[in-house]
Enzyme design. Sequence first.
Site, PDB file in Angstrom:
ATOM      1  N   SER A 124       0.835  -1.202   0.000  1.00  0.00           N
ATOM      2  CA  SER A 124       0.000   0.000   0.000  1.00  0.00           C
ATOM      3  C   SER A 124       0.870   1.253   0.000  1.00  0.00           C
ATOM      4  CB  SER A 124      -0.903   0.017   1.226  1.00  0.00           C
ATOM      5  OG  SER A 124      -1.683  -1.151   1.280  1.00  0.00           O
TER       6      SER A 124
HETATM    7  N1  SAH Z   1      -0.642  -4.746   4.180  1.00  0.00           N
HETATM    8  C1  SAH Z   1       0.074  -4.750   2.935  1.00  0.00           C
HETATM    9  C2  SAH Z   1      -0.852  -4.589   1.774  1.00  0.00           C
HETATM   10  C3  SAH Z   1      -1.067  -5.864   1.071  1.00  0.00           C
HETATM   11  S1  SAH Z   1      -2.179  -5.785  -0.284  1.00  0.00           S
HETATM   12  C4  SAH Z   1       1.154  -3.705   2.967  1.00  0.00           C
HETATM   13  O1  SAH Z   1       1.782  -3.556   3.978  1.00  0.00           O
HETATM   14  O2  SAH Z   1       1.411  -3.041   2.013  1.00  0.00           O
HETATM   15  C5  SAH Z   1      -3.554  -6.639   0.371  1.00  0.00           C
HETATM   16  C6  SAH Z   1      -3.351  -8.083   0.693  1.00  0.00           C
HETATM   17  O3  SAH Z   1      -4.611  -8.576   1.150  1.00  0.00           O
HETATM   18  C7  SAH Z   1      -2.957  -8.966  -0.457  1.00  0.00           C
HETATM   19  O4  SAH Z   1      -1.744  -9.590  -0.178  1.00  0.00           O
HETATM   20  C8  SAH Z   1      -4.092 -10.000  -0.555  1.00  0.00           C
HETATM   21  O5  SAH Z   1      -3.664 -11.294  -0.879  1.00  0.00           O
HETATM   22  C9  SAH Z   1      -4.645  -9.939   0.846  1.00  0.00           C
HETATM   23  N2  SAH Z   1      -6.002 -10.436   1.016  1.00  0.00           N
HETATM   24  C10 SAH Z   1      -7.096 -10.264   0.227  1.00  0.00           C
HETATM   25  N3  SAH Z   1      -8.151 -10.930   0.736  1.00  0.00           N
HETATM   26  C11 SAH Z   1      -7.718 -11.514   1.886  1.00  0.00           C
HETATM   27  C12 SAH Z   1      -8.337 -12.346   2.870  1.00  0.00           C
HETATM   28  N4  SAH Z   1      -9.610 -12.721   2.786  1.00  0.00           N
HETATM   29  N5  SAH Z   1      -7.592 -12.770   3.908  1.00  0.00           N
HETATM   30  C13 SAH Z   1      -6.283 -12.421   4.022  1.00  0.00           C
HETATM   31  N6  SAH Z   1      -5.646 -11.656   3.128  1.00  0.00           N
HETATM   32  C14 SAH Z   1      -6.353 -11.206   2.067  1.00  0.00           C
END
Ligand code: SAH
Length: 294
Positions: free
Chosen positions: A141
Amino acid sequence: MSGKDKRFPLPLSSVVDKPSGRSQAQPSRPMAPRVATPQTATQNAALSLSRSSAPVIDAVQGRSVLRAAASNPVQIVRPEPMVSDAVRAAMVARVAKQGVKDAKVLAAMSAVPRHLFVEQGLSGQAYVDASLPIGHHQTISQPYIVARMIEVMRANANGGALNKVLEIGTGCGYQAAVLSLVAKEVYSIERIKPLHELAKSNLRPLRIANIRLQYGDGMLGLPQVAPFDGIILAAAGMEVPQALLDQLSIGGRLVAPVGAQRQVLQLIERVSKFEWTNTTLEDCHFVPLRPGVV
Ligand code: SAH
């Protein structure tokens, strides 16, 4: 089951400090402090890099600067922390200019080496205010939204004190690292196995003692550990799963992107056992929240 249960969720330290055969009564090196401070991540990173024989990552270029000398097998060149610190400080200044005021959040953003969470080829862009690809069609993000969500979660009636927090969507582990500096315990769930593994390896050198990573469907939350004072969703659904609302403590705050093409950031506060309030904050853009695991 209590949060201290060894089987679940998985303590990061148990992954990091694999015993070499038999179990050890004493850890082989000093334990990281139990309560993280804004300096912990960088201190630990520096400490670990200085002890490690792994390649050292150049702070700005993301290059490996491990050098072999003729007589010495390997000479480790320390990174240029000042350069990376300056670039990171500029990122934090931009985040503050965009409206994030919470000093503790800004300090946490200053402390976490974001360039260690993106692949080497992109580390030159690690401090721009943008989301970046981390593989598997997912992104790290953008710094502003990471800071903003944590700021909103911290604006509680306890002056920002947070005991347990839950993140849905670990991705590369960056936001979990930032959260570890503002909460006593951080639980983070990822549904894509290789990303769960990536987060583990990104966080390993930072030796953060208060993060627990879990591979699973975050839409179900972690009822074994609940209630949480704060929950952050890093992926957008059409609505916030009821299971997560149920796992908020009374007075707890959940921050989540909601929507599809158009998404808004929502703050949900639990005011009583059966009552939640909902506030729409601002437009945002996140990858989709999906059920199940892969
Ligand atoms: N927190 C991260 C952002 C990751 S993007 C950062 O520090 O930048 C969002 C993530 O959410 C992705 O890796 C995706 O696989 C995950 N995601 C989507 N649906 C999900 C679910 N139901 N349970 C766990 N993770 C999920």
